[in-house]
Design an enzyme around this catalytic site. Structure first.
Site, PDB file in Angstrom:
ATOM      1  N   VAL A 159      -5.624  -1.761   7.523  1.00 31.84           N
ATOM      2  CA  VAL A 159      -6.905  -2.452   7.395  1.00 31.84           C
ATOM      3  C   VAL A 159      -7.018  -2.895   5.939  1.00 31.84           C
ATOM      4  O   VAL A 159      -6.792  -2.097   5.020  1.00 31.84           O
ATOM      5  CB  VAL A 159      -8.086  -1.534   7.793  1.00 31.84           C
ATOM      6  CG1 VAL A 159      -9.415  -2.243   7.565  1.00 31.84           C
ATOM      7  CG2 VAL A 159      -7.954  -1.082   9.242  1.00 31.84           C
ATOM      8  N   TYR A 168       0.831  -1.206   0.000  1.00 28.98           N
ATOM      9  CA  TYR A 168       0.000   0.000   0.000  1.00 28.98           C
ATOM     10  C   TYR A 168       0.865   1.256   0.000  1.00 28.98           C
ATOM     11  O   TYR A 168       0.537   2.248  -0.635  1.00 28.98           O
ATOM     12  CB  TYR A 168      -0.930  -0.006   1.218  1.00 28.98           C
ATOM     13  CG  TYR A 168      -1.754   1.251   1.327  1.00 28.98           C
ATOM     14  CD1 TYR A 168      -2.857   1.456   0.505  1.00 28.98           C
ATOM     15  CD2 TYR A 168      -1.410   2.264   2.225  1.00 28.98           C
ATOM     16  CE1 TYR A 168      -3.609   2.621   0.582  1.00 28.98           C
ATOM     17  CE2 TYR A 168      -2.153   3.432   2.307  1.00 28.98           C
ATOM     18  CZ  TYR A 168      -3.247   3.605   1.490  1.00 28.98           C
ATOM     19  OH  TYR A 168      -3.973   4.768   1.558  1.00 28.98           O
ATOM     20  N   GLU A 169       2.000   1.198   0.717  1.00 22.79           N
ATOM     21  CA  GLU A 169       2.900   2.352   0.806  1.00 22.79           C
ATOM     22  C   GLU A 169       3.878   2.424  -0.354  1.00 22.79           C
ATOM     23  O   GLU A 169       4.850   3.159  -0.307  1.00 22.79           O
ATOM     24  CB  GLU A 169       3.635   2.334   2.148  1.00 22.79           C
ATOM     25  CG  GLU A 169       2.698   2.584   3.312  1.00 22.79           C
ATOM     26  CD  GLU A 169       3.398   2.622   4.656  1.00 22.79           C
ATOM     27  OE1 GLU A 169       4.589   2.237   4.754  1.00 22.79           O
ATOM     28  OE2 GLU A 169       2.743   3.044   5.625  1.00 22.79           O
ATOM     29  N   GLY A 214     -15.202   0.751  10.057  1.00 27.37           N
ATOM     30  CA  GLY A 214     -14.769   1.447  11.264  1.00 27.37           C
ATOM     31  C   GLY A 214     -13.662   0.738  12.026  1.00 27.37           C
ATOM     32  O   GLY A 214     -13.413   1.040  13.194  1.00 27.37           O
ATOM     33  N   ILE A 215     -12.975  -0.192  11.375  1.00 27.95           N
ATOM     34  CA  ILE A 215     -11.934  -0.970  12.051  1.00 27.95           C
ATOM     35  C   ILE A 215     -10.740  -0.104  12.424  1.00 27.95           C
ATOM     36  O   ILE A 215     -10.201  -0.228  13.529  1.00 27.95           O
ATOM     37  CB  ILE A 215     -11.504  -2.167  11.179  1.00 27.95           C
ATOM     38  CG1 ILE A 215     -12.685  -3.138  11.078  1.00 27.95           C
ATOM     39  CG2 ILE A 215     -10.269  -2.847  11.740  1.00 27.95           C
ATOM     40  CD1 ILE A 215     -12.506  -4.226  10.046  1.00 27.95           C
ATOM     41  N   GLY A 216     -10.316   0.792  11.527  1.00 25.38           N
ATOM     42  CA  GLY A 216      -9.195   1.681  11.849  1.00 25.38           C
ATOM     43  C   GLY A 216      -9.488   2.507  13.092  1.00 25.38           C
ATOM     44  O   GLY A 216      -8.657   2.634  13.984  1.00 25.38           O
ATOM     45  N   GLU A 252       3.378   2.182  15.317  1.00 27.40           N
ATOM     46  CA  GLU A 252       4.301   1.992  14.206  1.00 27.40           C
ATOM     47  C   GLU A 252       3.553   1.668  12.912  1.00 27.40           C
ATOM     48  O   GLU A 252       3.859   2.221  11.863  1.00 27.40           O
ATOM     49  CB  GLU A 252       5.287   0.869  14.531  1.00 27.40           C
ATOM     50  CG  GLU A 252       6.242   0.509  13.412  1.00 27.40           C
ATOM     51  CD  GLU A 252       7.246   1.604  13.083  1.00 27.40           C
ATOM     52  OE1 GLU A 252       7.805   1.564  11.966  1.00 27.40           O
ATOM     53  OE2 GLU A 252       7.492   2.493  13.906  1.00 27.40           O
ATOM     54  N   TYR A 282      -7.269  10.879  10.367  1.00 31.10           N
ATOM     55  CA  TYR A 282      -6.620  11.193  11.642  1.00 31.10           C
ATOM     56  C   TYR A 282      -7.022  12.582  12.149  1.00 31.10           C
ATOM     57  O   TYR A 282      -7.292  12.757  13.337  1.00 31.10           O
ATOM     58  CB  TYR A 282      -5.097  11.106  11.507  1.00 31.10           C
ATOM     59  CG  TYR A 282      -4.591   9.730  11.154  1.00 31.10           C
ATOM     60  CD1 TYR A 282      -5.196   8.579  11.646  1.00 31.10           C
ATOM     61  CD2 TYR A 282      -3.498   9.566  10.310  1.00 31.10           C
ATOM     62  CE1 TYR A 282      -4.716   7.317  11.320  1.00 31.10           C
ATOM     63  CE2 TYR A 282      -3.020   8.310   9.983  1.00 31.10           C
ATOM     64  CZ  TYR A 282      -3.632   7.193  10.501  1.00 31.10           C
ATOM     65  OH  TYR A 282      -3.158   5.945  10.176  1.00 31.10           O
ATOM     66  N   ASN A 312      -0.662  10.351   1.721  1.00 25.35           N
ATOM     67  CA  ASN A 312      -1.794   9.519   2.100  1.00 25.35           C
ATOM     68  C   ASN A 312      -2.956  10.380   2.619  1.00 25.35           C
ATOM     69  O   ASN A 312      -3.273  10.387   3.808  1.00 25.35           O
ATOM     70  CB  ASN A 312      -1.360   8.488   3.145  1.00 25.35           C
ATOM     71  CG  ASN A 312      -2.379   7.397   3.344  1.00 25.35           C
ATOM     72  OD1 ASN A 312      -3.524   7.511   2.913  1.00 25.35           O
ATOM     73  ND2 ASN A 312      -1.960   6.343   4.020  1.00 25.35           N
TER      74      ASN A 312
END
Length: 168
Positions: free
Chosen positions: A96, A28-29, A104-106, A92, A140, A133
């Protein structure tokens, strides 16, 4: 009926799953596989050995049929703030799986870690996010996180770490 989400501390039996989550996060990153030298043995040693350096929470989703699937994880450890004279909790990794991102897991993982931080009397709960991102940044900020743009992360690793360790 919506799926049920369960959070659980990882055990040594989860090492392969943890490595898979780390690899998925790396993809993903926009990293390449060779940029992730982590192995199951290293994770086993450093997460579940005599001196664990970090902890992991795994999120599971149960379908209507009762089939439980791993959906995400958070890997965290403690640091220390000399100014606050208290420990801090440092996230760190948070990942998900794409197919579970609307559940809503994050947020559940972050709430769980905030509760851990409060229970351990941590003065801070911190993490970093890649500057590109935007979905994560907005997520956040929506949770009340403050970006610390005046702080620049410094890192020494690989050959540079080797050289610094023997510098006089």
């Amino acid at each position: 009926m919506s799926p049920t989400v369960r959070l659980a501390p990882a055990t040594e039996a989860d090492v392969g799953l943890i490595l898979w989550f780390i690899q998925q996060l790396a993809i993903y990153e926009k990293a390449t596989p060779d940029q992730v030298p982590a192995t199951e043995d290293l994770l086993r040693q450093n997460l579940f050995g005599p001196q664990p350096y970090a902890q992991v929470i795994i999120a599971y989703v149960s379908s209507e049929e009762g089939i439980e699937k791993p959906a995400g994880f958070a890997l965290y450890f403690y640091n220390f703030s000399s100014w606050l004279a208290r420990p801090g909790l440092y996230l760190e990794d948070l990942f998900v799986c794409p197919e579970f991102r609307s559940l809503g897991i994050g947020k559940r993982l972050l709430v769980q870690l905030a509760q851990v931080a409060k229970d351990r009397e941590c003065g801070r709960f911190e993490w970093v996010v890649l500057d590109w991102n935007e979905p994560a940044i907005q997520f956040y900020l929506g949770l009340g996180a403050k970006q610390m743009k005046e702080w620049i992360i410094n890192r020494v690793s690989g050959p540079a770490l080797d050289a610094l360790a023997i510098a006089d």
